[in-house]
Design a protein around this motif. Structure first.
Motif, PDB file in Angstrom:
ATOM      1  N   MET A 156       0.814  -1.218   0.000  1.00  0.00           N
ATOM      2  CA  MET A 156       0.000   0.000   0.000  1.00  0.00           C
ATOM      3  C   MET A 156       0.849   1.270   0.000  1.00  0.00           C
ATOM      4  O   MET A 156       0.368   2.330  -0.404  1.00  0.00           O
ATOM      5  N   VAL A 157       2.118   1.187   0.402  1.00  0.00           N
ATOM      6  CA  VAL A 157       2.941   2.397   0.519  1.00  0.00           C
ATOM      7  C   VAL A 157       3.154   3.069  -0.838  1.00  0.00           C
ATOM      8  O   VAL A 157       2.812   4.249  -1.011  1.00  0.00           O
ATOM      9  N   PRO A 158       3.703   2.387  -1.853  1.00  0.00           N
ATOM     10  CA  PRO A 158       3.859   3.069  -3.145  1.00  0.00           C
ATOM     11  C   PRO A 158       2.528   3.389  -3.810  1.00  0.00           C
ATOM     12  O   PRO A 158       2.424   4.378  -4.550  1.00  0.00           O
ATOM     13  N   ALA A 159       1.486   2.573  -3.558  1.00  0.00           N
ATOM     14  CA  ALA A 159       0.178   2.873  -4.139  1.00  0.00           C
ATOM     15  C   ALA A 159      -0.383   4.171  -3.568  1.00  0.00           C
ATOM     16  O   ALA A 159      -0.924   5.012  -4.299  1.00  0.00           O
ATOM     17  N   VAL A 160      -0.230   4.363  -2.256  1.00  0.00           N
ATOM     18  CA  VAL A 160      -0.690   5.610  -1.624  1.00  0.00           C
ATOM     19  C   VAL A 160       0.075   6.796  -2.184  1.00  0.00           C
ATOM     20  O   VAL A 160      -0.518   7.833  -2.533  1.00  0.00           O
ATOM     21  N   ARG A 161       1.368   6.664  -2.268  1.00  0.00           N
ATOM     22  CA  ARG A 161       2.173   7.787  -2.766  1.00  0.00           C
ATOM     23  C   ARG A 161       1.792   8.155  -4.191  1.00  0.00           C
ATOM     24  O   ARG A 161       1.678   9.342  -4.533  1.00  0.00           O
ATOM     25  N   GLU A 162       1.571   7.140  -5.036  1.00  0.00           N
ATOM     26  CA  GLU A 162       1.232   7.422  -6.430  1.00  0.00           C
ATOM     27  C   GLU A 162      -0.169   8.019  -6.546  1.00  0.00           C
ATOM     28  O   GLU A 162      -0.392   8.967  -7.310  1.00  0.00           O
ATOM     29  N   ALA A 163      -1.128   7.494  -5.798  1.00  0.00           N
ATOM     30  CA  ALA A 163      -2.488   8.037  -5.867  1.00  0.00           C
ATOM     31  C   ALA A 163      -2.524   9.490  -5.402  1.00  0.00           C
ATOM     32  O   ALA A 163      -3.194  10.338  -6.010  1.00  0.00           O
ATOM     33  N   LEU A 164      -1.809   9.788  -4.321  1.00  0.00           N
ATOM     34  CA  LEU A 164      -1.762  11.171  -3.843  1.00  0.00           C
ATOM     35  C   LEU A 164      -1.085  12.082  -4.855  1.00  0.00           C
ATOM     36  O   LEU A 164      -1.536  13.216  -5.086  1.00  0.00           O
ATOM     37  N   GLY A 204       2.689  -9.080  -3.233  1.00  0.00           N
ATOM     38  CA  GLY A 204       3.435  -7.832  -3.312  1.00  0.00           C
ATOM     39  C   GLY A 204       2.803  -6.783  -4.198  1.00  0.00           C
ATOM     40  O   GLY A 204       3.418  -6.290  -5.141  1.00  0.00           O
ATOM     41  N   GLN A 205       1.556  -6.424  -3.907  1.00  0.00           N
ATOM     42  CA  GLN A 205       0.880  -5.351  -4.631  1.00  0.00           C
ATOM     43  C   GLN A 205       0.133  -4.461  -3.639  1.00  0.00           C
ATOM     44  O   GLN A 205      -0.046  -4.813  -2.479  1.00  0.00           O
ATOM     45  N   GLY A 206      -0.321  -3.321  -4.127  1.00  0.00           N
ATOM     46  CA  GLY A 206      -1.133  -2.427  -3.329  1.00  0.00           C
ATOM     47  C   GLY A 206      -2.074  -1.661  -4.225  1.00  0.00           C
ATOM     48  O   GLY A 206      -1.802  -1.459  -5.409  1.00  0.00           O
ATOM     49  N   VAL A 207      -3.212  -1.246  -3.667  1.00  0.00           N
ATOM     50  CA  VAL A 207      -4.201  -0.445  -4.395  1.00  0.00           C
ATOM     51  C   VAL A 207      -4.606   0.714  -3.504  1.00  0.00           C
ATOM     52  O   VAL A 207      -4.777   0.540  -2.288  1.00  0.00           O
ATOM     53  N   ALA A 208      -4.747   1.903  -4.092  1.00  0.00           N
ATOM     54  CA  ALA A 208      -5.156   3.081  -3.331  1.00  0.00           C
ATOM     55  C   ALA A 208      -6.117   3.921  -4.150  1.00  0.00           C
ATOM     56  O   ALA A 208      -6.057   3.937  -5.383  1.00  0.00           O
ATOM     57  N   ARG A 234     -13.725  16.414   4.037  1.00  0.00           N
ATOM     58  CA  ARG A 234     -13.896  16.580   2.598  1.00  0.00           C
ATOM     59  C   ARG A 234     -13.164  15.528   1.775  1.00  0.00           C
ATOM     60  O   ARG A 234     -13.721  14.954   0.847  1.00  0.00           O
ATOM     61  N   ARG A 235     -11.896  15.274   2.083  1.00  0.00           N
ATOM     62  CA  ARG A 235     -11.093  14.368   1.245  1.00  0.00           C
ATOM     63  C   ARG A 235     -10.700  13.123   2.032  1.00  0.00           C
ATOM     64  O   ARG A 235     -10.458  13.181   3.236  1.00  0.00           O
ATOM     65  N   GLY A 236     -10.634  11.985   1.311  1.00  0.00           N
ATOM     66  CA  GLY A 236     -10.295  10.742   1.972  1.00  0.00           C
ATOM     67  C   GLY A 236      -9.442   9.831   1.117  1.00  0.00           C
ATOM     68  O   GLY A 236      -9.322  10.005  -0.105  1.00  0.00           O
ATOM     69  N   LEU A 237      -8.864   8.844   1.785  1.00  0.00           N
ATOM     70  CA  LEU A 237      -7.979   7.861   1.148  1.00  0.00           C
ATOM     71  C   LEU A 237      -8.373   6.468   1.609  1.00  0.00           C
ATOM     72  O   LEU A 237      -8.602   6.241   2.803  1.00  0.00           O
ATOM     73  N   ALA A 238      -8.441   5.534   0.665  1.00  0.00           N
ATOM     74  CA  ALA A 238      -8.573   4.109   0.968  1.00  0.00           C
ATOM     75  C   ALA A 238      -7.384   3.393   0.357  1.00  0.00           C
ATOM     76  O   ALA A 238      -7.003   3.683  -0.784  1.00  0.00           O
ATOM     77  N   ALA A 239      -6.800   2.450   1.107  1.00  0.00           N
ATOM     78  CA  ALA A 239      -5.650   1.723   0.573  1.00  0.00           C
ATOM     79  C   ALA A 239      -5.570   0.344   1.198  1.00  0.00           C
ATOM     80  O   ALA A 239      -5.946   0.141   2.361  1.00  0.00           O
ATOM     81  N   ILE A 240      -5.032  -0.607   0.419  1.00  0.00           N
ATOM     82  CA  ILE A 240      -4.956  -1.994   0.860  1.00  0.00           C
ATOM     83  C   ILE A 240      -3.734  -2.655   0.248  1.00  0.00           C
ATOM     84  O   ILE A 240      -3.352  -2.348  -0.884  1.00  0.00           O
ATOM     85  N   ALA A 241      -3.107  -3.540   1.017  1.00  0.00           N
ATOM     86  CA  ALA A 241      -1.978  -4.328   0.535  1.00  0.00           C
ATOM     87  C   ALA A 241      -2.486  -5.679   0.045  1.00  0.00           C
ATOM     88  O   ALA A 241      -3.546  -6.151   0.462  1.00  0.00           O
ATOM     89  N   VAL A 242      -1.687  -6.320  -0.820  1.00  0.00           N
ATOM     90  CA  VAL A 242      -2.149  -7.501  -1.545  1.00  0.00           C
ATOM     91  C   VAL A 242      -1.091  -8.600  -1.507  1.00  0.00           C
ATOM     92  O   VAL A 242       0.099  -8.318  -1.717  1.00  0.00           O
ATOM     93  N   GLY A 243      -1.517  -9.836  -1.304  1.00  0.00           N
ATOM     94  CA  GLY A 243      -0.615 -10.962  -1.382  1.00  0.00           C
ATOM     95  C   GLY A 243       0.101 -11.012  -2.724  1.00  0.00           C
ATOM     96  O   GLY A 243      -0.496 -10.744  -3.770  1.00  0.00           O
TER      97      GLY A 243
END
Length: 383
Positions: free
Chosen positions: A281-289, A372-376, A361-370
């Motif tokens: 979730m770490v790189p996914a969060v950074r990229e989505a932001l 070695g993946q992440g989605v945000a 007003r603004r929010g974030l959802a993120a999850i790690a994946v078996g």
């Protein structure tokens, strides 16, 4: 996913109660579990003034029987034989990946998409490797997350190693797990989940949250995944059954109907080393932001999937995120982790906080994946 999704708006979001595997939803298969939630979301947008056919149903699922669970659930929910449906498998990230796909479909011209996820761990079929040279077929609990040549540890062991490498102590993990249960029980008692839950099979509340689950009680539990480890049954999520669905429409449709909602500002998927999947979730969060042009300081609500307390805390530390900002009404440590649905549950929680309750007003959802993946996903409340 490439392409803009910023014209997509979530205008309804509901979920089933989350049942502990083998308990309240034990007799409800995946399609039957998702069907009433799909129906309720479709009815909600119709009442809200969104007319016309549903262009697509997209559901995440990991361990169901196959046969396109989304299509079976859509038919069971009475959505009509003309409504196409797609099942997405990104393992634990499947529910949020389904929303990512749904937002892309709306941005590409769809008028109404129902997206989410479902998991029935209780009714997941047994799988067997075919026999080799006359051997007895061997049951397997999960498919490989990585090919030969890569480390492919079970998620619990990987979380334990990640916690150790990140300097996350057992005490921090137990304190965070106790916090999740405390917040979730308080939210349940004040009715904070009521507006988002569709009763299924007589179950009206999440089964897992425990009042009074203290750090002292958690400290007595032994390590689960390796001798001397810090991850226990108490600071890990529960294996669960559940479904969650949102309705997505173009911004113009949302504005014309006058429905409040969550505009999808950006989504991102990312990959990390398979041996430490909890970091995904770490790189996914950074990229989505980055795609949204925001920072963590710009967010009012943050929902991270709490698969393991040590894993969430390690990710928070790496992101420079105060864990007290995460899951303010409790997360998967208390509610449970219905794998294919969990990412969509995060979006439902954001909808309740930012739209139903107007707390930010603004929010974030993120999850790690078996594997070695992440989605945000980054969202913004709109009137």
């Amino acid at each position: 996913m490439s392409g803009s999704v910023s014209g997509s708006v979530i205008v309804a979001a509901l979920r089933s109660p989350i049942g502990t595997a083998g308990h309240g939803l034990a007799g409800v298969d995946a399609a039957t579990l998702a069907a009433p939630v799909l129906r309720a979301v479709a009815d909600a947008v119709a009442v809200g003034g969104v007319t016309g056919r549903i262009d697509e149903v997209v559901l995440g699922n990991c361990m169901g029987p196959g046969g396109d669970v989304a299509r079976v659930a859509a038919l069971a929910g009475g959505l009509g034989i003309e409504v196409p449906a797609l099942t997405v498998d990104r393992q634990c990230g499947s529910g949020l990946a389904a929303l990512e796909v749904g937002a892309g479909l709306v941005a590409a011209g769809a008028g109404l998409v129902l997206a989410g996820g479902v998991e029935s761990a209780s009714t997941a079929p047994w799988r067997m490797w075919p026999p080799v040279e006359g051997e007895t077929p061997r049951r397997y609990q999960r498919a490989p997350f990585a090919p030969t040549g890569f480390d492919d540890p079970d998620m619990g062991l990987a979380a334990d190693l990640l916690a150790e490498e990140s300097g996350v102590t057992r005490e921090r993990q137990d304190a965070y797990a106790a916090r999740s249960h405390r917040l979730a029980w308080a939210a349940r008692e004040r009715g904070g989940y009521d507006a988002e839950i569709v009763p299924v099979a007589g179950l009206v509340h999440d089964e897992r949250p425990r009042p009074g689950l203290s750090e002292d009680r958690l400290a007595r539990l032994p390590a689960t995944f390796r001798p001397g480890g810090t991850v226990t049954a108490g600071n890990s999520c529960g294996i669960s059954d559940g479904a969650a669905v949102v309705a997505m429409v173009p911004a113009g449709v949302q504005a014309a109907a006058g429905l409040p909602g969550l505009r999808v500002l950006a989504t991102a998927s990312a990959g990390v080393a398979p041996e430490r999947p909890g970091r995904g979730m770490v790189p996914a969060v950074r990229e989505a932001l980055a795609r949204a042009g925001l920072t963590l300081d710009d967010l009012d609500a943050i929902e991270l999937n709490e698969a393991f307390a040590g894993q969430v805390l390690a990710c928070c530390d790496e992101l420079g995120l105060d864990p007290d900002r995460v899951c303010p009404d409790g997360g998967a440590l208390a509610l449970g982790h219905p794998w294919g649905a969990s990412g969509a549950v995060l979006a439902v929680r954001l909808f309740t906080r930012l739209v139903r309750e107007g707390r930010g007003r603004r929010g974030l959802a993120a999850i790690a994946v078996g594997g070695g993946q992440g989605v945000a996903m980054v969202v913004e409340a709109v009137a």
